[in-house]
Scaffold this motif. Structure first.
Motif, PDB file in Angstrom:
ATOM      1  N   ARG A 107       0.852  -1.189   0.000  1.00  0.00           N
ATOM      2  CA  ARG A 107       0.000   0.000   0.000  1.00  0.00           C
ATOM      3  C   ARG A 107       0.888   1.239   0.000  1.00  0.00           C
ATOM      4  O   ARG A 107       1.715   1.430   0.874  1.00  0.00           O
ATOM      5  N   LEU A 108       0.701   2.084  -0.999  1.00  0.00           N
ATOM      6  CA  LEU A 108       1.477   3.311  -1.100  1.00  0.00           C
ATOM      7  C   LEU A 108       0.777   4.438  -0.350  1.00  0.00           C
ATOM      8  O   LEU A 108      -0.365   4.299   0.090  1.00  0.00           O
ATOM      9  N   ALA A 109       1.455   5.556  -0.199  1.00  0.00           N
ATOM     10  CA  ALA A 109       0.920   6.670   0.580  1.00  0.00           C
ATOM     11  C   ALA A 109      -0.352   7.207  -0.064  1.00  0.00           C
ATOM     12  O   ALA A 109      -0.358   7.575  -1.236  1.00  0.00           O
ATOM     13  N   VAL A 110      -1.429   7.221   0.706  1.00  0.00           N
ATOM     14  CA  VAL A 110      -2.699   7.793   0.256  1.00  0.00           C
ATOM     15  C   VAL A 110      -3.358   8.458   1.450  1.00  0.00           C
ATOM     16  O   VAL A 110      -3.157   8.051   2.583  1.00  0.00           O
ATOM     17  N   GLY A 111      -4.161   9.482   1.189  1.00  0.00           N
ATOM     18  CA  GLY A 111      -4.941  10.091   2.245  1.00  0.00           C
ATOM     19  C   GLY A 111      -6.267   9.377   2.363  1.00  0.00           C
ATOM     20  O   GLY A 111      -6.872   8.996   1.368  1.00  0.00           O
ATOM     21  N   GLU A 112      -6.730   9.181   3.573  1.00  0.00           N
ATOM     22  CA  GLU A 112      -8.007   8.510   3.784  1.00  0.00           C
ATOM     23  C   GLU A 112      -9.101   9.271   3.043  1.00  0.00           C
ATOM     24  O   GLU A 112      -9.218  10.485   3.135  1.00  0.00           O
ATOM     25  N   GLY A 113      -9.903   8.552   2.268  1.00  0.00           N
ATOM     26  CA  GLY A 113     -10.989   9.177   1.546  1.00  0.00           C
ATOM     27  C   GLY A 113     -10.592   9.785   0.222  1.00  0.00           C
ATOM     28  O   GLY A 113     -11.412  10.371  -0.457  1.00  0.00           O
ATOM     29  N   GLY A 114      -9.324   9.648  -0.167  1.00  0.00           N
ATOM     30  CA  GLY A 114      -8.882  10.212  -1.436  1.00  0.00           C
ATOM     31  C   GLY A 114      -9.519   9.496  -2.611  1.00  0.00           C
ATOM     32  O   GLY A 114     -10.075   8.414  -2.471  1.00  0.00           O
ATOM     33  N   PRO A 115      -9.442  10.082  -3.810  1.00  0.00           N
ATOM     34  CA  PRO A 115     -10.146   9.518  -4.969  1.00  0.00           C
ATOM     35  C   PRO A 115      -9.479   8.297  -5.580  1.00  0.00           C
ATOM     36  O   PRO A 115     -10.075   7.644  -6.429  1.00  0.00           O
ATOM     37  N   ALA A 116      -8.237   7.975  -5.187  1.00  0.00           N
ATOM     38  CA  ALA A 116      -7.526   6.858  -5.814  1.00  0.00           C
ATOM     39  C   ALA A 116      -6.950   5.922  -4.771  1.00  0.00           C
ATOM     40  O   ALA A 116      -6.594   6.333  -3.660  1.00  0.00           O
ATOM     41  N   ASP A 117      -6.855   4.648  -5.113  1.00  0.00           N
ATOM     42  CA  ASP A 117      -6.163   3.651  -4.316  1.00  0.00           C
ATOM     43  C   ASP A 117      -4.844   3.354  -5.022  1.00  0.00           C
ATOM     44  O   ASP A 117      -4.831   3.120  -6.225  1.00  0.00           O
ATOM     45  N   ALA A 118      -3.753   3.376  -4.289  1.00  0.00           N
ATOM     46  CA  ALA A 118      -2.429   3.228  -4.890  1.00  0.00           C
ATOM     47  C   ALA A 118      -1.719   2.004  -4.316  1.00  0.00           C
ATOM     48  O   ALA A 118      -1.651   1.830  -3.100  1.00  0.00           O
ATOM     49  N   ILE A 189       3.010  -0.350 -10.789  1.00  0.00           N
ATOM     50  CA  ILE A 189       2.265   0.579  -9.953  1.00  0.00           C
ATOM     51  C   ILE A 189       0.813   0.583 -10.414  1.00  0.00           C
ATOM     52  O   ILE A 189       0.540   0.748 -11.604  1.00  0.00           O
ATOM     53  N   TRP A 190      -0.112   0.430  -9.478  1.00  0.00           N
ATOM     54  CA  TRP A 190      -1.541   0.397  -9.772  1.00  0.00           C
ATOM     55  C   TRP A 190      -2.258   1.557  -9.088  1.00  0.00           C
ATOM     56  O   TRP A 190      -1.975   1.872  -7.932  1.00  0.00           O
ATOM     57  N   PHE A 191      -3.172   2.173  -9.831  1.00  0.00           N
ATOM     58  CA  PHE A 191      -4.102   3.142  -9.256  1.00  0.00           C
ATOM     59  C   PHE A 191      -5.513   2.734  -9.661  1.00  0.00           C
ATOM     60  O   PHE A 191      -5.760   2.436 -10.826  1.00  0.00           O
ATOM     61  N   VAL A 192      -6.411   2.720  -8.703  1.00  0.00           N
ATOM     62  CA  VAL A 192      -7.809   2.424  -8.991  1.00  0.00           C
ATOM     63  C   VAL A 192      -8.623   3.637  -8.562  1.00  0.00           C
ATOM     64  O   VAL A 192      -8.594   4.045  -7.400  1.00  0.00           O
TER      65      VAL A 192
END
Length: 231
Positions: A107-118, A189-192
């Motif tokens: 799991r890469l750095a993401v903010g909770e509730g952000g528009p993408a999963d990285a 690298i994946w973004f959903v």
């Protein structure tokens, strides 16, 4: 992150929802013994099994990994009024999921509730997103960039062999399957994007899995759960 840690969190989520092993197994179309083995850490789930369990339980990816977002890193999805604050996450801090058949998610750095999963995703030689070779689907738009190795994507009736520098994007409701038929690790690298908004009440896709009318998720629907229980 050990199989025992993941299994214990899945078991706790099932118990909190008052679900028996048998009822959950029937809902997902798998055996109760498989769920029991995953919960006790005796076996690692495949991507498809993990997605199905997390999706059914409504467990977030962060919950599954025991991650607590930093203060201020929460924002609604599309059309949010507040900023998603930047964050730095060291490689050594990446939460890791090890799955059956040599599939690894970081799991890469993401903010909770952000528009993408990285995610940083790796497939060992011979690994695939479904041990049974079944095409699966999930909500969202899937984007990926291959860093190394060779990964085969089966999308609907077409097969694509992807190598370093190749990229992809498609609506993840389309039946698809990833597999590494090469001799070296495949990594990308994946973004959903948008999976949360689309996840409810999807019809069953031809060739996809379903359980009592609800589609089984595939290699990125654990993600669907990423934020749902943070409240």
């Amino acid at each position: 992150m050990t199989a025992e840690d993941i299994g214990a969190r899945l078991r706790d989520a099932r118990m909190q929802r008052g679900l028996s092993l048998r009822s959950m197994a029937q809902a997902l179309g798998v055996s109760a013994s498989l769920i029991s083995q995953v919960e006790t850490g005796k076996t690692q789930p495949s991507v498809s099994t993990l997605y199905a369990m997390v999706n059914h339980l409504g467990v977030s990816m962060d919950e599954l990994l025991g991650v607590t977002p930093a203060p201020g890193q929460s924002a609604p999805l599309f059309g949010h009024t507040g900023p998603v604050l930047p964050a730095v996450q060291r490689g050594s801090e990446n939460p890791v999921l090890e799955m059956e058949n040599g599939v690894h998610w970081e799991r890469l750095a993401v903010g909770e509730g952000g528009p993408a999963d990285a995610l940083l995703v790796s497939y060992d030689p011979g690994a695939s997103s479904s041990i049974e070779g079944k095409l699966m689907r999930h909500s969202g738009i899937e984007y990926a960039y291959i860093l190394e190795g060779e990964l085969t994507l089966q999308l609907d009736f077409d097969t694509h062999v992807l190598g370093p520098g190749d990229s992809l994007q498609f609506d993840s409701v389309r039946p698809h399957l990833y597999s590494n038929n090469g001799t070296t690790v495949a990594r990308g690298i994946w973004f959903v994007v948008g999976r949360r908004q689309q996840n409810q009440a999807m019809p069953t896709a031809p060739g996809g899995d379903s359980a009592k009318g609800a589609p089984l998720s595939s290699a990125v629907d654990v993600l669907r759960a990423m934020d749902e229980l943070h409240g």
